[in-house]
Structure formats: C-alpha cells, structure tokens
Write a protein that holds these residues in place. Sequence first.
Motif, PDB file in Angstrom:
ATOM      1  N   ASN A 102       0.804  -1.234   0.000  1.00 33.28           N
ATOM      2  CA  ASN A 102       0.000   0.000   0.000  1.00 33.28           C
ATOM      3  C   ASN A 102       0.834   1.281   0.000  1.00 33.28           C
ATOM      4  O   ASN A 102       0.318   2.354  -0.265  1.00 33.28           O
ATOM      5  N   LYS A 103       2.142   1.152   0.258  1.00 39.37           N
ATOM      6  CA  LYS A 103       3.014   2.332   0.197  1.00 39.37           C
ATOM      7  C   LYS A 103       3.897   2.315  -1.055  1.00 39.37           C
ATOM      8  O   LYS A 103       4.638   3.255  -1.316  1.00 39.37           O
ATOM      9  N   TYR A 104       3.856   1.221  -1.802  1.00 41.82           N
ATOM     10  CA  TYR A 104       4.840   1.003  -2.875  1.00 41.82           C
ATOM     11  C   TYR A 104       4.880   2.148  -3.889  1.00 41.82           C
ATOM     12  O   TYR A 104       5.940   2.703  -4.164  1.00 41.82           O
ATOM     13  N   ASP A 105       3.726   2.538  -4.420  1.00 43.78           N
ATOM     14  CA  ASP A 105       3.712   3.561  -5.481  1.00 43.78           C
ATOM     15  C   ASP A 105       4.244   4.893  -4.966  1.00 43.78           C
ATOM     16  O   ASP A 105       5.062   5.543  -5.601  1.00 43.78           O
ATOM     17  N   ASP A 154       2.796  -9.331 -18.440  1.00 46.62           N
ATOM     18  CA  ASP A 154       3.689  -8.537 -17.590  1.00 46.62           C
ATOM     19  C   ASP A 154       3.910  -9.307 -16.293  1.00 46.62           C
ATOM     20  O   ASP A 154       3.047  -9.353 -15.419  1.00 46.62           O
ATOM     21  N   VAL A 155       5.074  -9.938 -16.211  1.00 47.38           N
ATOM     22  CA  VAL A 155       5.403 -10.800 -15.069  1.00 47.38           C
ATOM     23  C   VAL A 155       6.025  -9.933 -13.972  1.00 47.38           C
ATOM     24  O   VAL A 155       6.755  -8.982 -14.264  1.00 47.38           O
ATOM     25  N   ALA A 156       5.724 -10.271 -12.718  1.00 43.88           N
ATOM     26  CA  ALA A 156       6.133  -9.434 -11.568  1.00 43.88           C
ATOM     27  C   ALA A 156       5.514  -8.050 -11.738  1.00 43.88           C
ATOM     28  O   ALA A 156       6.178  -7.031 -11.547  1.00 43.88           O
ATOM     29  N   CYS A 157       4.253  -8.032 -12.103  1.00 38.77           N
ATOM     30  CA  CYS A 157       3.586  -6.764 -12.476  1.00 38.77           C
ATOM     31  C   CYS A 157       3.438  -5.817 -11.291  1.00 38.77           C
ATOM     32  O   CYS A 157       3.301  -4.611 -11.485  1.00 38.77           O
ATOM     33  N   GLY A 158       3.489  -6.336 -10.057  1.00 41.11           N
ATOM     34  CA  GLY A 158       3.344  -5.466  -8.898  1.00 41.11           C
ATOM     35  C   GLY A 158       2.066  -4.662  -8.971  1.00 41.11           C
ATOM     36  O   GLY A 158       0.983  -5.188  -9.264  1.00 41.11           O
ATOM     37  N   THR A 159       2.182  -3.362  -8.758  1.00 41.32           N
ATOM     38  CA  THR A 159       0.991  -2.506  -8.759  1.00 41.32           C
ATOM     39  C   THR A 159       0.649  -1.996 -10.169  1.00 41.32           C
ATOM     40  O   THR A 159      -0.226  -1.154 -10.327  1.00 41.32           O
ATOM     41  N   GLY A 160       1.400  -2.460 -11.172  1.00 45.01           N
ATOM     42  CA  GLY A 160       0.976  -2.227 -12.557  1.00 45.01           C
ATOM     43  C   GLY A 160       1.667  -1.107 -13.322  1.00 45.01           C
ATOM     44  O   GLY A 160       1.179  -0.713 -14.384  1.00 45.01           O
ATOM     45  N   ASP A 161       2.825  -0.637 -12.856  1.00 45.68           N
ATOM     46  CA  ASP A 161       3.486   0.467 -13.582  1.00 45.68           C
ATOM     47  C   ASP A 161       3.854   0.091 -15.019  1.00 45.68           C
ATOM     48  O   ASP A 161       3.773   0.920 -15.926  1.00 45.68           O
ATOM     49  N   ILE A 163      -3.840  -3.982  -5.608  1.00 40.12           N
ATOM     50  CA  ILE A 163      -3.727  -2.562  -5.967  1.00 40.12           C
ATOM     51  C   ILE A 163      -3.780  -2.418  -7.489  1.00 40.12           C
ATOM     52  O   ILE A 163      -4.471  -1.544  -8.026  1.00 40.12           O
ATOM     53  N   ALA A 164      -3.077  -3.306  -8.182  1.00 35.23           N
ATOM     54  CA  ALA A 164      -3.089  -3.253  -9.657  1.00 35.23           C
ATOM     55  C   ALA A 164      -4.513  -3.453 -10.190  1.00 35.23           C
ATOM     56  O   ALA A 164      -4.956  -2.737 -11.098  1.00 35.23           O
ATOM     57  N   LYS A 165      -5.231  -4.401  -9.592  1.00 30.61           N
ATOM     58  CA  LYS A 165      -6.613  -4.688 -10.058  1.00 30.61           C
ATOM     59  C   LYS A 165      -7.494  -3.455  -9.904  1.00 30.61           C
ATOM     60  O   LYS A 165      -8.329  -3.157 -10.741  1.00 30.61           O
ATOM     61  N   TYR A 166      -7.288  -2.750  -8.812  1.00 26.24           N
ATOM     62  CA  TYR A 166      -8.080  -1.546  -8.537  1.00 26.24           C
ATOM     63  C   TYR A 166      -7.769  -0.464  -9.577  1.00 26.24           C
ATOM     64  O   TYR A 166      -8.654   0.238 -10.051  1.00 26.24           O
ATOM     65  N   LYS A 167      -6.479  -0.359  -9.954  1.00 23.32           N
ATOM     66  CA  LYS A 167      -6.068   0.699 -10.892  1.00 23.32           C
ATOM     67  C   LYS A 167      -6.423   0.378 -12.347  1.00 23.32           C
ATOM     68  O   LYS A 167      -6.633   1.283 -13.149  1.00 23.32           O
ATOM     69  N   PHE A 168      -6.444  -0.911 -12.703  1.00 25.86           N
ATOM     70  CA  PHE A 168      -6.659  -1.296 -14.111  1.00 25.86           C
ATOM     71  C   PHE A 168      -7.828  -2.272 -14.204  1.00 25.86           C
ATOM     72  O   PHE A 168      -7.632  -3.487 -14.275  1.00 25.86           O
ATOM     73  N   ALA A 169      -9.012  -1.697 -14.225  1.00 29.84           N
ATOM     74  CA  ALA A 169     -10.217  -2.532 -14.190  1.00 29.84           C
ATOM     75  C   ALA A 169     -10.348  -3.420 -15.432  1.00 29.84           C
ATOM     76  O   ALA A 169     -10.922  -4.505 -15.360  1.00 29.84           O
ATOM     77  N   ASN A 170      -9.784  -2.991 -16.570  1.00 26.28           N
ATOM     78  CA  ASN A 170      -9.972  -3.768 -17.804  1.00 26.28           C
ATOM     79  C   ASN A 170      -8.850  -4.756 -18.116  1.00 26.28           C
ATOM     80  O   ASN A 170      -8.841  -5.356 -19.168  1.00 26.28           O
ATOM     81  N   VAL A 171      -7.913  -4.884 -17.189  1.00 29.75           N
ATOM     82  CA  VAL A 171      -6.778  -5.791 -17.430  1.00 29.75           C
ATOM     83  C   VAL A 171      -7.000  -7.069 -16.622  1.00 29.75           C
ATOM     84  O   VAL A 171      -7.554  -7.031 -15.527  1.00 29.75           O
ATOM     85  N   LYS A 172      -6.545  -8.202 -17.195  1.00 28.53           N
ATOM     86  CA  LYS A 172      -6.658  -9.466 -16.448  1.00 28.53           C
ATOM     87  C   LYS A 172      -5.411  -9.646 -15.585  1.00 28.53           C
ATOM     88  O   LYS A 172      -4.308  -9.289 -16.003  1.00 28.53           O
ATOM     89  N   PHE A 173      -5.607 -10.231 -14.423  1.00 24.53           N
ATOM     90  CA  PHE A 173      -4.476 -10.481 -13.530  1.00 24.53           C
ATOM     91  C   PHE A 173      -4.514 -11.915 -13.036  1.00 24.53           C
ATOM     92  O   PHE A 173      -5.597 -12.518 -12.938  1.00 24.53           O
TER      93      PHE A 173
END
Length: 229
Positions: free
Chosen positions: A15-18, A54-61, A89-99
Amino acid sequence: MTQNDIIKMFDDIANKYDFVNRIISFGIDKKWRRVAVKESLKFITHTNNLIIADVACGTGDMIKAWQDGLAHQPNQIIGVDPSKNMLNIAKYKFANVKFALGSATNLPFEDNSVDIISIAFGIRNVIDIKNAVKEFERVLKHNGIVVILEFTKETNPSYLRKIVDYYTNTILPKIGSYLSNNKQAYTYLPQSIQNFQTTDELIALFDNFTLKKLKKYNLNQVNIIVLQR
Ligand SMILES: C[S@@+](CC[C@H](N)C(=O)[O-])C[C@H]1O[C@@H](n2cnc3c(N)ncnc32)[C@H](O)[C@@H]1O
C-alpha cells in the motif's frame, strides 16, 4: 531471504509502494518503462492482437507503460505476480486488465501462446531464475520477446557510479524505510542488487534467446534488455 519471505515483504509494503517508489526514483523510472516498451515493439512484426504478459507486475506500472505505448490498438495484457496485495492494488487501478496470482517460474499460460513477456524490476526477486527462463521459453511464441528492466551490479565501478551506488546503498534505504515504515524492505533493495548478477551474467542465462537490444541508464545501473526467442 527465501522466495516466500520476498513475496511476504512485497505484501507488507504494497500500500506504500507507489508513493515511495515515485519519491526514491525521482519519477525517472517511468521513462525507463516507456523506452522498454518502445524498444521491444521494434522487434515485433505487428502491434495489434498481441498477448503481453507482464510478469512481476506489482501494482501495474509496466502495464500502464504498455497501455500508453499501444494506445487504441486491441491487445491483451495480463499481469502476473505472486503478491496478493500488490495485485489487489493493480486490479483496482486497471479494471480492464486481467491479472493472475503466479510466479515467473510457474506462469498461467499455455505453451507458445504469448508474444511479449515484460519483467520490470522483477527478475532480481526471482530466486530460481533458471526455471523462470525455461518458463519464458515455454510460453513464448516463436520469435516472441522478453523485455527485462533491471538493476545490475558493477564489478569495476567508476567514480561517478560509486556516487550513484552510494545513493542506492545508503541514502535510498533511509528515505524508503522512513516513508514506508518498513526498514527490511528498503534494506533488501540495495542488498538484492549487490547479490544479483552483472548484466552479462544475466544475459548469459538466456542461452536459447538472441540479444536484440541492450540500453543502460544511471551510469549502467539500470538495464533494458530485449531478447528474442
Ligand atoms: C519491485 S516490484 C516491481 C513491480 C513492477 N513490475 C514495477 O515495475 O513497478 C517487484 C515485484 O516482483 C514480484 N515478485 C517477487 N517474486 C517473484 C517471482 N518469483 N515471480 C514473479 N514476481 C515476483 C513482487 O511481488 C513484486 O510485486
């Protein structure tokens, strides 16, 4: 640290990463991701209907960099990471991307099904890199691309590089620990670079791939490596 310790550490700082990342990198990491996208697309014959993992996608940068680089073209980007909290966090930021929850050594893709694999500041966290390379080989299509964005260590650093390393090894952990309230995670960052390969050693692990492009930034500390299967 074991692989599970590393994943737990990312769960703890998710939650602090970005916020911390933008400050300690002064935002220049965005440019590196943008260049990584641009350089890899040079070796792909078409830029629509691509399957990009995108492997090791983390929060999606890196996902953001793919979306910007391929704007208005229909492509499928799938983010994979073993840390549940980073993925949330990535899911929240990118609603149209699959994870998918998963590791570089065990990817949720069929054989020969992926056009591009990106792994940004992720491969250093993979303990069993040899198996990850095998897995990349398995899931990539013929002529598929792996693009790696990563810090590597320097065996014979120049004077200026020593200054960059001083920032990374001494100042950055202090700022990161303070902002995240997690000393372990930001001590791990420089240690993991020191314990990691040199650029040449990393490239040599991809013995069934051809090196297409190598770009270095920050006095050779940051590498963009494009390899083709
Ligand atoms: C420094 S973050 C990078 C996130 C993102 N790619 C970026 O550019 O900001 C590293 C990520 O690697 C993930 N990771 C750790 N071990 C991994 C493994 N074995 N396979 C794939 N990803 C892993 C962590 O969970 C974390 O999200």
